[in-house]
Design a protein around this motif. Structure first.
Motif, short mmCIF file in Angstrom:
data_model
loop_
_atom_site.label_atom_id
_atom_site.label_comp_id
_atom_site.label_asym_id
_atom_site.label_seq_id
_atom_site.Cartn_x
_atom_site.Cartn_y
_atom_site.Cartn_z
N CYS A 116 9.08 0.79 9.71
CA CYS A 116 10.82 1.15 9.88
C CYS A 116 11.56 0.73 8.01
O CYS A 116 12.29 2.20 8.31
CB CYS A 116 11.58 0.70 11.12
N TYR A 117 11.33 -0.14 7.78
CA TYR A 117 11.75 -1.04 6.58
C TYR A 117 11.42 -0.08 5.47
O TYR A 117 11.74 0.35 4.67
CB TYR A 117 11.77 -2.54 7.09
N THR A 118 10.20 -0.34 5.48
CA THR A 118 9.89 0.12 4.47
C THR A 118 9.99 1.72 4.15
O THR A 118 10.29 1.64 3.27
CB THR A 118 7.72 0.50 4.36
N PRO A 119 10.00 2.77 4.67
CA PRO A 119 9.92 3.76 4.23
C PRO A 119 12.10 4.50 4.34
O PRO A 119 12.15 5.22 3.72
CB PRO A 119 9.14 5.26 5.40
N SER B 32 17.81 5.25 3.65
CA SER B 32 19.94 5.20 3.15
C SER B 32 19.94 3.28 3.74
O SER B 32 18.77 2.52 3.43
CB SER B 32 19.64 5.18 5.31
N ILE B 33 20.93 2.91 2.91
CA ILE B 33 21.15 1.36 3.17
C ILE B 33 20.78 0.67 3.87
O ILE B 33 21.33 -0.69 4.04
CB ILE B 33 22.50 1.53 2.07
N PHE C 28 0.67 -1.29 0.31
CA PHE C 28 0.42 0.05 -0.06
C PHE C 28 0.73 1.29 -0.08
O PHE C 28 0.60 2.17 -0.21
CB PHE C 28 -1.13 -0.37 1.16
N PHE C 29 2.08 1.65 0.54
CA PHE C 29 2.85 2.74 0.71
C PHE C 29 3.54 2.29 -0.61
O PHE C 29 4.03 3.70 -1.03
CB PHE C 29 3.92 2.13 1.86
N GLU C 30 4.06 1.44 -1.14
CA GLU C 30 5.05 1.85 -2.27
C GLU C 30 4.63 1.42 -3.46
O GLU C 30 5.10 1.06 -4.93
CB GLU C 30 5.91 0.56 -2.18
N VAL C 31 2.98 2.08 -3.94
CA VAL C 31 2.19 1.79 -5.67
C VAL C 31 3.07 2.88 -6.14
O VAL C 31 3.75 2.52 -7.33
CB VAL C 31 0.87 2.57 -4.55
#
Length: 469
Positions: A273-276, A281-282, A209-212
């Motif tokens: 945390c991981y998705t944004p 950052s790497i 949903f966040f990465e569409v």
């Protein structure tokens, strides 16, 4: 050398130019070739070239053959079209026409009429085809509402929840539960798998949903349900909520509160945390590795109800395994990740990407050796798992040295079968329950012996070891 009468007449007709040519020919026959080339260069400067000779030759031929008629074969009849009637054999006879220097040869009226009809039919068909193509393109450009069929909904929701990744999470959770000491409780095991699977489906749905807007730029993710508009964002969020609430409830009240808390923490870590962090950052790779390391820990806590060394060992194994797996995968998708705007090690720090993958391949050997030390497996496990650990380390070294797609693909496919085989070997080499009971019995006997000898009483206080009182 006397010239022929035809040559003299042609030179007289051409006037001054013909006289110049006649003069040049006489000089060329009398003088040497060197002088002729010198004379030709001088005349060429006076705008006399080979084009003049060709022009004079054509004029001479046309004047001598003015009275001749040239006969040519007529053009072949055009192939009859299925839309036209058959042409009669009388109209298809060949005719010879006298070619005049000015007027072109005339064609029969029947042929002209047939050609006109053919041209009109072809133009009409072309126009109709262009109209059809125009209508088709207009229909394609028009906005259409996609209708969701009930039969397609299970497949769409399976792709929304990343069913393959969810299956991997459930399998690692089951391995953690099976490797934990103590009796195997089937109802608790099934509730753990169901709750973990629902929590994973919820986290993956929120992630999509966040990465569409970013998934639409990548070839790997452009066919996801939300990107293609197969389902609405409201339905995706509703599905994630319907998976998260019962999943956390099953883990909390059906298993134990510690496992439920780990499930909630993992959903938060993956979605918030991981998705944004993937676009910032790497460090997202290390955060994602923690997310993947929590499911086997949840399986261990579901069986034992506590966090001990064995749980952290399983988490460390999954943590280290994910780096060669994901770094090798992302190496072949660098163009896709850069196009989507994701900050990955393979894109921004390629040398670090290969170095980290090799480092964690070697770490799997050390973690295998730590398993018998922590009483999770027998000492047979480090020995029989050494060949597969050495092989994945060798492929990690090849990936570090070559840094090409071929080595990255080999390392990625090796990681796919390495993990299930590694966990299966751990299960076959698990410490037997009687060994743990014997160890507990020894510790109990030793404690009672100390009590009898010293006459002291051991008291176990919360959060402390056995204290003397």
């Amino acid at each position: 050398m006397a010239a022929s009468p035809h040559t003299l007449s042609s030179r007289l007709l051409t006037g001054w130019v013909g006289g110049c040519v006649w003069y040049l020919e006489r000089r060329a026959m009398q003088e040497s070739p060197h002088k002729f080339m010198h004379l030709f260069r001088n005349i060429n400067k006076q705008w006399i070239t080979f084009q003049h000779f060709n022009f004079l030759k054509r004029m001479y031929v046309t004047q001598l053959n003015r009275s001749l008629n040239q006969q040519v074969k007529p053009k072949p009849e055009p192939v009859t079209s299925p839309f036209l009637e058959k042409i009669s054999s009388g109209q298809a006879k060949a005719e010879v026409h006298e070619l005049r220097p000015i007027s072109p040869p005339s064609l029969p009226l029947s042929r002209k009429a047939n050609e006109k009809e053919l041209i009109e039919l072809e133009s009409a068909s072309v126009i109709e085809a262009s109209i059809d193509v125009g209508n088709a393109t207009k229909e394609e450009k028009q906005w259409k509402e996609m209708k969701l069929h009930v039969d397609d909904l299970p497949g769409i929701l399976a792709r929304l929840s990343k069913i393959k990744l969810t299956a991997l999470v459930v399998s690692t959770t089951s391995a953690g539960f099976a490797l934990a000491p103590g009796p195997f409780d089937w109802p608790c095991f099934l509730l753990t798998l169901l709750g973990t699977g629902l929590a994973s489906c919820a986290a993956n749905s929120i992630n999509q949903f966040f990465e569409v807007p970013f998934d639409s730029n990548m070839n790997r993710t452009k066919n996801r349900p939300l990107v293609r508009g197969q389902i609405s964002p409201l339905l995706a969020v509703s599905f994630a909520t319907c998976c998260a609430l019962p999943g956390v409830a099953l883990l909390t009240w059906g298993v134990n509160p510690l496992t439920g808390a780990l499930g909630v923490f993992n959903i938060f870590l993956y979605t918030c945390c991981y998705t944004p962090l993937k676009r910032i950052s790497i460090a997202n790779t290390w955060v994602g590795a923690v997310v993947g390391a929590i499911p086997p820990v949840m399986g261990w806590t579901a069986a034992t109800g506590c966090l001990d060394a064995g749980a952290f060992l399983l988490g460390g194994i999954l943590y280290s395994w994910q780096f060669p797996h994901f770094n090798a995968l992302s190496w072949g998708l660098r163009e896709d990740y850069s196009r989507g705007g994701y900050c990955m090690m393979s894109v921004t720090h390629p040398a670090l990407c290969r170095r980290v993958a090799l480092r964690h391949c070697l770490a799997l050997i050390g973690l295998s050796t730590a398993a018998p030390i922590l009483d999770v497996t027998t000492w047979t496990f480090p020995v029989i798992s050494l060949p597969i650990n050495l092989y994945i380390s060798y492929l990690g070294f090849r990936f570090y040295r070559d840094a090409d797609r071929k080595s990255s693909r080999k390392l990625f496919f090796c990681s796919l079968w390495h993990l299930p085989l590694f966990l299966l070997l751990m299960l076959t080499c698990k410490q037997p329950p009687d060994y743990l009971l014997r160890g507990t019995w020894r510790r109990t006997v030793w404690k009672e012996h100390l009590q009898l000898v010293a006459g002291l009483k051991f008291v176990q206080r919360p959060g402390s070891l056995f204290l003397l009182q």
